[in-house]
Design a protein around this motif. Structure first.
Motif, PDB file in Angstrom:
ATOM      1  N   ALA A   1       7.078  -3.631   1.978  1.00 13.80           N
ATOM      2  CA  ALA A   1       7.586  -4.714   2.637  1.00 13.80           C
ATOM      3  C   ALA A   1       8.030  -4.616   4.144  1.00 13.80           C
ATOM      4  CB  ALA A   1       8.878  -5.143   1.804  1.00 13.80           C
TER       5      ALA A   1
ATOM      6  N   GLY B   1      10.604  -4.869   5.636  1.00 15.70           N
ATOM      7  CA  GLY B   1      12.032  -4.355   5.851  1.00 15.70           C
ATOM      8  C   GLY B   1      11.860  -2.818   5.537  1.00 15.70           C
TER       9      GLY B   1
ATOM     10  N   ALA C   1       1.542 -10.669  -2.746  1.00 16.11           N
ATOM     11  CA  ALA C   1       1.785  -9.175  -3.001  1.00 16.11           C
ATOM     12  C   ALA C   1       2.976  -9.147  -3.960  1.00 16.11           C
ATOM     13  CB  ALA C   1       2.943  -8.829  -1.634  1.00 16.11           C
ATOM     14  N   ARG C   2       2.886  -8.053  -4.615  1.00 18.08           N
ATOM     15  CA  ARG C   2       3.551  -7.806  -5.933  1.00 18.08           C
ATOM     16  C   ARG C   2       5.139  -7.508  -5.779  1.00 18.08           C
ATOM     17  NH1 ARG C   2      -1.354  -5.015  -9.188  1.00 18.08           N
ATOM     18  NH2 ARG C   2      -2.348  -6.851  -9.393  1.00 18.08           N
ATOM     19  N   ALA C   3       5.829  -8.442  -5.670  1.00 19.46           N
ATOM     20  CA  ALA C   3       7.268  -7.974  -5.274  1.00 19.46           C
ATOM     21  C   ALA C   3       8.217  -8.415  -6.271  1.00 19.46           C
ATOM     22  CB  ALA C   3       7.725  -8.515  -3.994  1.00 19.46           C
ATOM     23  N   VAL C   4       8.993  -7.696  -6.750  1.00 21.72           N
ATOM     24  CA  VAL C   4      10.046  -7.816  -7.987  1.00 21.72           C
ATOM     25  C   VAL C   4      11.321  -8.302  -7.229  1.00 21.72           C
ATOM     26  CG1 VAL C   4      10.972  -7.162 -10.019  1.00 21.72           C
ATOM     27  CG2 VAL C   4       8.882  -6.375  -9.487  1.00 21.72           C
ATOM     28  N   ASP C   5      11.805  -7.371  -6.376  1.00 24.27           N
ATOM     29  CA  ASP C   5      13.105  -7.440  -6.006  1.00 24.27           C
ATOM     30  C   ASP C   5      13.165  -7.492  -4.364  1.00 24.27           C
ATOM     31  OD1 ASP C   5      12.293  -5.052  -5.865  1.00 24.27           O
ATOM     32  OD2 ASP C   5      13.865  -4.032  -6.784  1.00 24.27           O
ATOM     33  N   GLY C   6      12.254  -7.921  -3.782  1.00 25.42           N
ATOM     34  CA  GLY C   6      12.152  -7.918  -2.432  1.00 25.42           C
ATOM     35  C   GLY C   6      11.643  -6.585  -1.863  1.00 25.42           C
TER      36      GLY C   6
ATOM     37  N   HIS D   1       8.498  -3.563  -2.344  1.00 25.80           N
ATOM     38  CA  HIS D   1       7.092  -3.600  -2.846  1.00 25.80           C
ATOM     39  C   HIS D   1       6.665  -2.282  -3.459  1.00 25.80           C
ATOM     40  CE1 HIS D   1       5.788  -7.221  -0.315  1.00 25.80           C
ATOM     41  NE2 HIS D   1       6.987  -7.308  -0.809  1.00 25.80           N
ATOM     42  N   HIS D   2       7.290  -1.300  -3.628  1.00 30.25           N
ATOM     43  CA  HIS D   2       7.222  -0.153  -4.527  1.00 30.25           C
ATOM     44  C   HIS D   2       6.162   0.558  -4.149  1.00 30.25           C
ATOM     45  CE1 HIS D   2      10.631  -1.408  -7.083  1.00 30.25           C
ATOM     46  NE2 HIS D   2      10.470  -2.326  -7.064  1.00 30.25           N
ATOM     47  N   GLY D   3       6.070   0.835  -2.919  1.00 27.78           N
ATOM     48  CA  GLY D   3       4.837   1.593  -2.356  1.00 27.78           C
ATOM     49  C   GLY D   3       4.834   2.871  -2.781  1.00 27.78           C
TER      50      GLY D   3
END
Lengths: 104, 325
Positions: free
Chosen positions: B113, B115, B24-29, B31-33
């Motif tokens: 994410a 969370g 999954a593309r996560a930068v800072d925890g 996921h920018h859905g």
């Protein structure tokens, strides 16, 4: 720097991105371009695009992520505006004509 | 048949979730859905059924309710249902990831994410209950809060992975919306609202077990002890028939008790006969594609059946001559 006060320095054992909610987050963040505590790290963005952290502090969002963030912000603003309207209208409905004759 | 009753369903949760989110593309925890991903978290199709049944509860309730108040109640019930869906997706991301029907949902697909889904669901839950309590009445807000609690904690966190009776007891959560609507409009709980609750309550097992019959492989892989997986298809078919035998007369009872008109009596009778016919077909056809086809037909028709019952109740309440039909 806000992050420094939380103890995320270059000597910190865990980097901010590695504290993400998911292991995937940490893995992806390992390659993300960023600058922390005055140290510049160039690297790869979440979507694989090369980025440089020299001019930007913190996590670098791609254009797509920025676009989605903007859309979410607009959606939140619209929901808040709708809530204001709803509370206003319901107040008028509940008070009825008395809304105009109440002593100020 | 695999003995799933003895399996530990909770153990692989985190590992499966990690696997689901791998790549999954996560930068800072985060996921920018997209906004669409967040809307998908609300389970719009389930929400539409909740809105419809709650609307029937509102319009059937005694006394007059201002349209703005009715709209507010409906909005809060819809948001509360959506929030339950988001919390369900947060908790069930591990099993959603291994089921073909659910693996494209935003959390297992890595677009949102866990969370984020949790925060989204909690915010909407609290907001919906508060607004309903402040703008409509406390009883409906309390019922909505209980509905969300029941769906998320009792059903999703506890029953779903523990007992094959999960959807029987958990079905109560889906049956509450007309009662919440009724309470929002009248400030109380009437016999008719209890009947509406019971109709959905007894409708849920045949509906979901029909689905589980032809998706049992999915549930088995995910470790969800649905009845066909734990007790076998034969027992499931028997249970479907038994619950349908209770459901059909129960669905006709508003007519016999004088709470609904002749139109409802006719529709509930004819549609009920259809339900019984299809449930009997599921019971008889036990092998191969005819068995799967029968289960699919029952699943599809059960949705139409519930829609018809509530649609007629709605029409009878809003059309002046409706109850005279």
């Amino acid at each position: 720097m806000a992050r420094k006060s939380k103890g995320y320095g270059p000597r910190s054992k865990t980097r901010p991105a590695e504290r993400g909610a998911t292991p995937a987050g940490a893995a992806a963040a390992g390659g993300a371009g960023r600058k922390m505590a005055g140290r510049t790290i160039a690297g790869r963005s979440a979507t694989g695009r090369e980025v440089s952290g020299s001019a930007i502090d913190g996590v670098v969002l791609t254009r797509e992520q920025q676009r989605r963030q903007r859309q979410r912000s607009i959606a939140i603003a619209l929901v808040l505006a709708a809530l204001c309207v709803l509370f206003y209208v319901v107040t008028v409905v509940k008070l009825g004509p008395a809304v105009l004759v109440r002593p100020l | 048949m695999t003995d799933l009753a003895s399996r530990d369903y909770d153990m692989p949760r985190q590992e499966a979730l990690n696997a689901a989110l791998h790549g999954a593309r996560a930068v800072d925890g985060l996921h920018h859905g997209s906004v669409a991903d967040y809307l998908a978290l609300l389970k719009p199709r389930v929400m539409s059924l909740v809105i419809f049944t709650a609307l029937v509860g509102i319009v059937r309730a005694p006394g007059a309710v201002h349209p703005v108040i009715a709209f507010t109640a409906l909005l809060c019930i819809a948001i509360g249902a959506g929030a339950s869906g988001a919390l369900n997706m947060w908790w069930d991301a591990d099993i959603d990831a291994v089921m073909s029907r659910t693996r494209r949902r935003p959390v297992p697909a890595g677009r949102i994410a866990p969370g984020e889904a949790l925060a989204f669901g909690m915010t909407l839950s609290i907001g919906a209950v508060l607004v309903l309590g402040l703008l409509v009445n406390e009883l409906s807000a309390a019922l909505l809060a209980f509905t969300i609690f029941f769906y998320v904690v009792i059903y999703t966190m506890w029953l779903k992975r523990w007992t094959p009776q999960n959807i029987v007891i958990g079905g109560a959560a889906g049956a509450f919306p007309p009662m919440v609507g009724w309470a929002a409009a009248s400030g109380g709980i009437g016999l008719e609202s209890v009947l509406l609750f019971l109709i959905i309550f007894f409708w849920t097992p045949p509906h979901f077990w029909a689905l589980a019959l032809y998706k049992s492989g999915d549930y088995e892989r995910a470790g969800v002890p649905m009845l066909p997986v734990v007790a076998g298809p034969s027992e499931t078919r028997r249970q479907i028939l038994l619950y349908t035998l209770v459901l059909v007369p129960l669905a006709m009872s508003p007519f016999f008790l004088g709470m609904a008109g002749l139109g409802y009596g006719i529709v509930s009778g004819i549609a009920g006969a259809g339900m019984l016919l299809l449930a009997a077909r599921v019971y008889r056809r036990r092998e191969g594609s005819p068995a799967e086809k029968a289960a699919r037909q029952l699943f599809g028709f059960s949705i139409i059946y519930l829609f018809l019952l509530f649609a007629v109740l709605l029409v009878e309440a809003v059309v002046p001559f409706g109850s005279g039909l």
